[in-house]
Design a protein around this motif. Structure first.
Motif, PDB file in Angstrom:
ATOM      1  N   GLN A 200       0.827  -1.206   0.000  1.00  0.00           N
ATOM      2  CA  GLN A 200       0.000   0.000   0.000  1.00  0.00           C
ATOM      3  C   GLN A 200       0.861   1.257   0.000  1.00  0.00           C
ATOM      4  O   GLN A 200       0.558   2.240  -0.694  1.00  0.00           O
ATOM      5  N   LEU A 201       1.966   1.241   0.738  1.00  0.00           N
ATOM      6  CA  LEU A 201       2.902   2.363   0.734  1.00  0.00           C
ATOM      7  C   LEU A 201       3.513   2.557  -0.650  1.00  0.00           C
ATOM      8  O   LEU A 201       3.631   3.693  -1.141  1.00  0.00           O
ATOM      9  N   PHE A 202       3.914   1.471  -1.279  1.00  0.00           N
ATOM     10  CA  PHE A 202       4.470   1.559  -2.633  1.00  0.00           C
ATOM     11  C   PHE A 202       3.462   2.139  -3.612  1.00  0.00           C
ATOM     12  O   PHE A 202       3.804   2.961  -4.479  1.00  0.00           O
ATOM     13  N   ASP A 204       0.926   4.168  -2.993  1.00  0.00           N
ATOM     14  CA  ASP A 204       0.719   5.593  -2.746  1.00  0.00           C
ATOM     15  C   ASP A 204       1.902   6.430  -3.219  1.00  0.00           C
ATOM     16  O   ASP A 204       1.733   7.603  -3.593  1.00  0.00           O
ATOM     17  N   THR A 205       3.099   5.827  -3.234  1.00  0.00           N
ATOM     18  CA  THR A 205       4.309   6.595  -3.545  1.00  0.00           C
ATOM     19  C   THR A 205       4.721   6.476  -5.009  1.00  0.00           C
ATOM     20  O   THR A 205       5.098   7.478  -5.641  1.00  0.00           O
ATOM     21  N   TYR A 206       4.668   5.276  -5.570  1.00  0.00           N
ATOM     22  CA  TYR A 206       5.238   5.031  -6.896  1.00  0.00           C
ATOM     23  C   TYR A 206       4.217   4.596  -7.942  1.00  0.00           C
ATOM     24  O   TYR A 206       4.582   4.447  -9.111  1.00  0.00           O
ATOM     25  N   THR A 211       5.259  -0.197  -8.058  1.00  0.00           N
ATOM     26  CA  THR A 211       5.044  -1.200  -7.017  1.00  0.00           C
ATOM     27  C   THR A 211       5.423  -2.591  -7.500  1.00  0.00           C
ATOM     28  O   THR A 211       6.090  -3.354  -6.779  1.00  0.00           O
TER      29      THR A 211
END
Length: 466
Positions: A200-202, A204-206, A211
């Motif tokens: 989920q962090l990936f 939102d960021t990339y 991801t």
């Protein structure tokens, strides 16, 4: 590892084995559990398992962690993949199911490739294939391309690596097999805990393409664990039971050449298939008994995973409460996986007794869960189900080894994997169909609980026929 004996200056040193006359049945890691011939010495230097055993546990742990990551990652990305690839949700979900099915269909080939190339090299190759599926998936333009990548690369690698790594662990351990197997299986639990927020962090960021690149890069750690297996393997091989090829007739006399008829070729082919795919297991009644135990347990657990949240909501619980049931039960599953090894390996309880207790406990919990409407009774039911699954998922492998022996592990794991896949394809829809026909999950979970109770019969037969 050989021990060199002291020799006079200028004299070539001789190994311990060359000096011993007559040869003794003493092996100092002469053959690793993952030699190309698949032959293992009956005695290991040092504690049970030794360095090769714990390297195999590390490889299986890493494999379980990475498989959970690549499959869980795909599940988390389902909504965004549906939008970006302009596809329907069921098609993206079908890719995950197809990947699981492929892993089951290729599982019987695990023993063959392990004996032919060595478990370390096979694990490295499978790691490359899983990583390549995720990395190449970041460049796809439609769902068909993603399906082909995950099915052909990831699905094949998941099925082969599961059989090869589990066999390597089983070959190394005798007294502490349940403990080693339990530690290795915690990789899946850690994967569920780690990869959900990480993916989920990936995202939102990339974004989803970045991801998939990052998940593929993380999955490459499976290659490193396979390389450690290769480095641990000793160079000397025992070729007495090595991989056998079909007989050649180029240099035989005329009478032998005339005997190479269609029947002889068919006989040679059958011997090749029978030896390398362990077809004789299909004629072994004990194999079918342990296969029923394993297949029923896996089927009941997967059906619980699919239908539990919906069943809890139908009983009046909120989605947040259902999620808390699953989270706490997941911790219980991890505890069951870790605790079962010391219980059986230290002689506190036999594998037969522990499996029987957990089968009864989980069956009753399945049957009762559809009738529970209070928070704590439902929590208790979920905890008992997943704790029992943590124990049973490890102890069924222990029973396979106890009943069939170490030399048939690869074949048994491969054929059981195929049967689980066929069972899911044939009957995976059944609880949902029962719900559609009755409008209630009561009958569906009665069915799941009944399936979980079936292994008690073959377990008792095996226990009292030993």
């Amino acid at each position: 590892m050989y021990i060199s004996c002291p020799c006079p200056p200028g004299t070539p040193s001789k190994t311990f084995e060359q000096e011993s006359q007559p040869p003794r049945t003493l092996f100092l890691h002469q053959n690793s559990p993952w030699t190309m011939s698949g032959v293992v010495s009956n005695s290991l230097e040092g504690p049970d398992g030794g360095r090769p055993g714990w390297v195999a546990v590390l490889a299986l742990w890493t494999r379980n962690l990475m498989v959970t990551g690549i499959t869980k990652g795909l599940g988390i990305m389902l909504p965004i993949l549906q939008i970006q690839l302009t596809s329907q949700m069921w098609i993206i979900g079908w890719i995950a199911s197809l990947t699981t099915a492929t892993s089951g269909f290729v599982a019987p080939f695990g023993g063959l490739v392990s004996r032919r190339f060595g478990a370390g090299y096979v694990m490295m190759t499978c790691g490359v294939m899983m990583s390549a599926a995720a990395i190449a998936g970041s460049f796809v333009e439609n769902s068909l391309q993603l399906a082909l990548l995950y099915t052909l690369l990831a699905g094949t690698a998941i099925g082969i690596s599961n059989v090869v790594a589990k066999e390597a662990v089983g070959r190394c351990f005798t007294k502490n097999y349940a403990t080693g197997n339990g530690i290795a299986r915690t990789g899946s639990s850690v994967g569920l805990i780690v990869f959900a927020p990480l993916v989920q962090l990936f995202l939102d960021t990339y974004g989803w393409r970045g991801t998939m690149l990052l998940v593929g890069a993380i999955t490459m750690h499976s290659v490193a664990s396979g390389a450690v297996m290769v480095a641990t393997r000793q160079p000397e091989l025992d070729q007495s039971n090595a991989y056998q090829t079909l007989p050649q007739t180029e240099h035989t006399n005329s009478s032998s050449a005339h005997e190479s008829t269609l029947r002889s070729h068919c006989g040679s082919l059958w011997k090749f298939v029978s030896k390398n795919f362990e077809v004789r297991l299909l004629l072994n009644s004990r194999y079918w008994l342990v296969a029923v135990i394993s297949c029923c347990n896996i089927y009941a657990y997967l059906m619980w995973i699919v239908y539990f949240v919906s069943q809890a909501q139908s009983n009046g619980f909120t989605l947040e409460e259902a999620g808390s049931f699953v989270t706490i039960a997941g911790v219980a599953n991890l505890f069951g996986t870790i605790s079962q090894g010391p219980i059986t390996d230290r002689g506190v309880m036999s594998s037969w007794t522990l499996v029987a207790v957990c089968l009864v406990m989980s069956s009753v919990s399945y049957l009762a869960s559809s009738l529970l409407t209070s928070f704590w009774p439902m929590m208790t039911s979920a905890v008992l189900i997943l704790f029992s699954d943590g124990v049973l998922s490890c102890q069924t492998d222990v029973l396979v080894k106890q009943v069939l022996g170490v030399e048939l592990l690869a074949g048994a794991f491969g054929w059981i994997g195929l049967k689980v896949t066929l069972l899911l394809v044939a009957l995976g829809f059944l609880p949902g169909l029962v719900y559609d026909l009755t409008g209630s999950y009561t009958a569906a979970f009665l069915l799941i609980g009944s399936v979980q109770a079936v292994p008690l019969v073959p377990l008792l037969i095996l226990r009292y026929s030993q």
